[in-house]
Scaffold this active site. Structure first.
Site, PDB file in Angstrom:
ATOM      1  N   GLY A   1      19.512  38.631 -29.738  1.00 14.94           N
ATOM      2  CA  GLY A   1      20.554  38.310 -28.456  1.00 14.94           C
ATOM      3  C   GLY A   1      21.779  38.826 -28.937  1.00 14.94           C
TER       4      GLY A   1
ATOM      5  N   GLY B   1      22.938  41.700 -28.101  1.00 19.58           N
ATOM      6  CA  GLY B   1      23.405  42.445 -26.783  1.00 19.58           C
ATOM      7  C   GLY B   1      22.585  41.867 -25.050  1.00 19.58           C
TER       8      GLY B   1
ATOM      9  N   GLY C   1      15.503  46.147 -32.680  1.00 17.55           N
ATOM     10  CA  GLY C   1      16.374  45.068 -33.620  1.00 17.55           C
ATOM     11  C   GLY C   1      16.371  43.846 -33.776  1.00 17.55           C
ATOM     12  N   ALA C   2      17.747  43.550 -35.036  1.00 15.19           N
ATOM     13  CA  ALA C   2      17.809  42.258 -34.794  1.00 15.19           C
ATOM     14  C   ALA C   2      19.672  42.183 -35.579  1.00 15.19           C
ATOM     15  CB  ALA C   2      17.190  41.157 -36.244  1.00 15.19           C
TER      16      ALA C   2
ATOM     17  N   GLU D   1      12.998  40.007 -24.664  1.00 13.87           N
ATOM     18  CA  GLU D   1      12.886  40.397 -26.001  1.00 13.87           C
ATOM     19  C   GLU D   1      11.230  39.913 -26.600  1.00 13.87           C
ATOM     20  OE1 GLU D   1      16.523  42.704 -27.724  1.00 13.87           O
ATOM     21  OE2 GLU D   1      16.348  40.509 -28.166  1.00 13.87           O
TER      22      GLU D   1
ATOM     23  N   LYS E   1      22.293  43.732 -42.056  1.00 11.78           N
ATOM     24  CA  LYS E   1      21.636  42.570 -41.250  1.00 11.78           C
ATOM     25  C   LYS E   1      20.553  41.257 -41.605  1.00 11.78           C
ATOM     26  CE  LYS E   1      22.859  44.652 -37.205  1.00 11.78           C
ATOM     27  NZ  LYS E   1      21.882  44.876 -35.615  1.00 11.78           N
TER      28      LYS E   1
HETATM   29  O1  LIG Z   1      19.755  41.577 -27.246  1.00 13.70           O
HETATM   30  C1  LIG Z   1      19.800  42.377 -27.988  1.00 13.70           C
HETATM   31  C2  LIG Z   1      19.586  42.381 -29.315  1.00 13.70           C
HETATM   32  O2  LIG Z   1      18.508  40.822 -29.660  1.00 13.70           O
HETATM   33  C3  LIG Z   1      19.064  43.303 -30.245  1.00 13.70           C
HETATM   34  O3  LIG Z   1      17.810  43.545 -30.530  1.00 13.70           O
HETATM   35  C4  LIG Z   1      20.211  42.988 -31.645  1.00 13.70           C
HETATM   36  O4  LIG Z   1      21.611  42.386 -30.500  1.00 13.70           O
HETATM   37  C5  LIG Z   1      20.541  43.859 -32.365  1.00 13.70           C
HETATM   38  O5  LIG Z   1      20.736  45.508 -32.048  1.00 13.70           O
HETATM   39  P1  LIG Z   1      22.050  46.608 -32.755  1.00 13.70           P
HETATM   40  O6  LIG Z   1      20.528  47.118 -33.353  1.00 13.70           O
HETATM   41  O7  LIG Z   1      22.545  47.097 -31.508  1.00 13.70           O
HETATM   42  O8  LIG Z   1      22.683  46.554 -33.841  1.00 13.70           O
END
Ligand SMILES: O=C[C@H](O)[C@H](O)[C@H](O)COP(=O)(O)O
Length: 237
Positions: free
Chosen positions: A97, A99, A84-85, A105, A123
């Protein structure tokens, strides 16, 4: 369709790229978790793949879903990483980042022939920077590192508040690598490649959340369906 359903749709589209025998990087976050779950279903149905998780959380999810795992010490490359991003710009540069998993990653994405970014279309941004930029730092000498980060920001024409990330429990958030994260509210990053280079040159910075030239394609799920955006330049440019 709600946000979670869109994330799952993007994950399902990326899964179509996976073939028998592939070595896969497994991303982190709520969108990547859908991919791991869907991959687990395919593995249960007989698909032969092996994965490298980008966080302890993903390691647990993958194990729960029955996806066989390995490490980058045991294999020498990955075919595809699906992750994801937090933000994706039209050049497929990313902020990641949110998360806290950016370091692993980035190591995993860099070891992959292709990185497919999966996301709901919220996004997608014209310019990176609204999402606070995570910078993973060593706790030792943090004051000096913060000053060096501020200097790098100024040289790259950006500025904004920085804060050491806290966890839900109110304590400092500690990454899987044992480091801290400083989140920087920059608003707009006009030249992410220069900023990435400047941050990487600071000794106390372990890694930062700018992923430049790593994503090969983005799968964006929105109300009007799925959009796949391919990167025009070769990986690493
Ligand atoms: O550290 C976390 C990652 O980079 C995630 O891929 C990013 O924060 C996107 O997370 P989500 O899919 O929960 O929006």
């Amino acid at each position: 369709m709600n946000m979670d359903q869109l994330k799952r749709q993007a994950a399902a589209r990326a899964l179509e790229e996976v073939r028998d025998g592939m070595q896969l990087g497994l991303g982190t976050g709520s969108t990547a978790k859908h991919f791991v779950e869907l991959l687990g279903e395919r593995v249960a149905a007989g698909l032969k793949v092996i994965g490298v998780p980008t966080s302890e959380a993903t390691r647990l999810d993958a194990t729960r879903c029955g996806v066989p795992l390995t490490t980058l010490d045991e294999i020498d490359h990955l075919d595809i990483t699906v992750d994801g991003a937090d933000e994706i710009d039209p050049a497929l540069n990313l902020i990641k980042g949110g998360g806290g998993a950016l370091l692993r990653e980035k190591i995993v994405a860099a070891a992959s022939d292709r990185m497919i970014v999966i996301a709901d279309d919220s996004k997608w941004v014209p310019t990176l920077g609204k999402f606070p930029l995570p910078v993973e730092v060593i706790p030792f000498g943090l004051g000096a590192t913060r000053r060096a980060i501020e200097k790098a920001f100024a040289e790259c024409g950006v500025s904004g508040q920085m804060a050491v990330r806290k966890g839900k429990d109110g304590h400092v958030f500690v990454t899987d690598g044992g480091h801290w994260i400083v989140d920087a509210q920059l608003g707009r990053i006009e030249d992410p490649a220069s900023l990435a280079k400047a941050l990487s040159a600071i000794p106390g910075v372990v890694e930062h959340g700018l992923f430049i030239g790593l994503a090969s394609s983005a799968v964006l799920a929105g109300g009007e369906g799925i959009r796949v955006i391919e990167r025009r330049k070769p990986k690493g440019d």
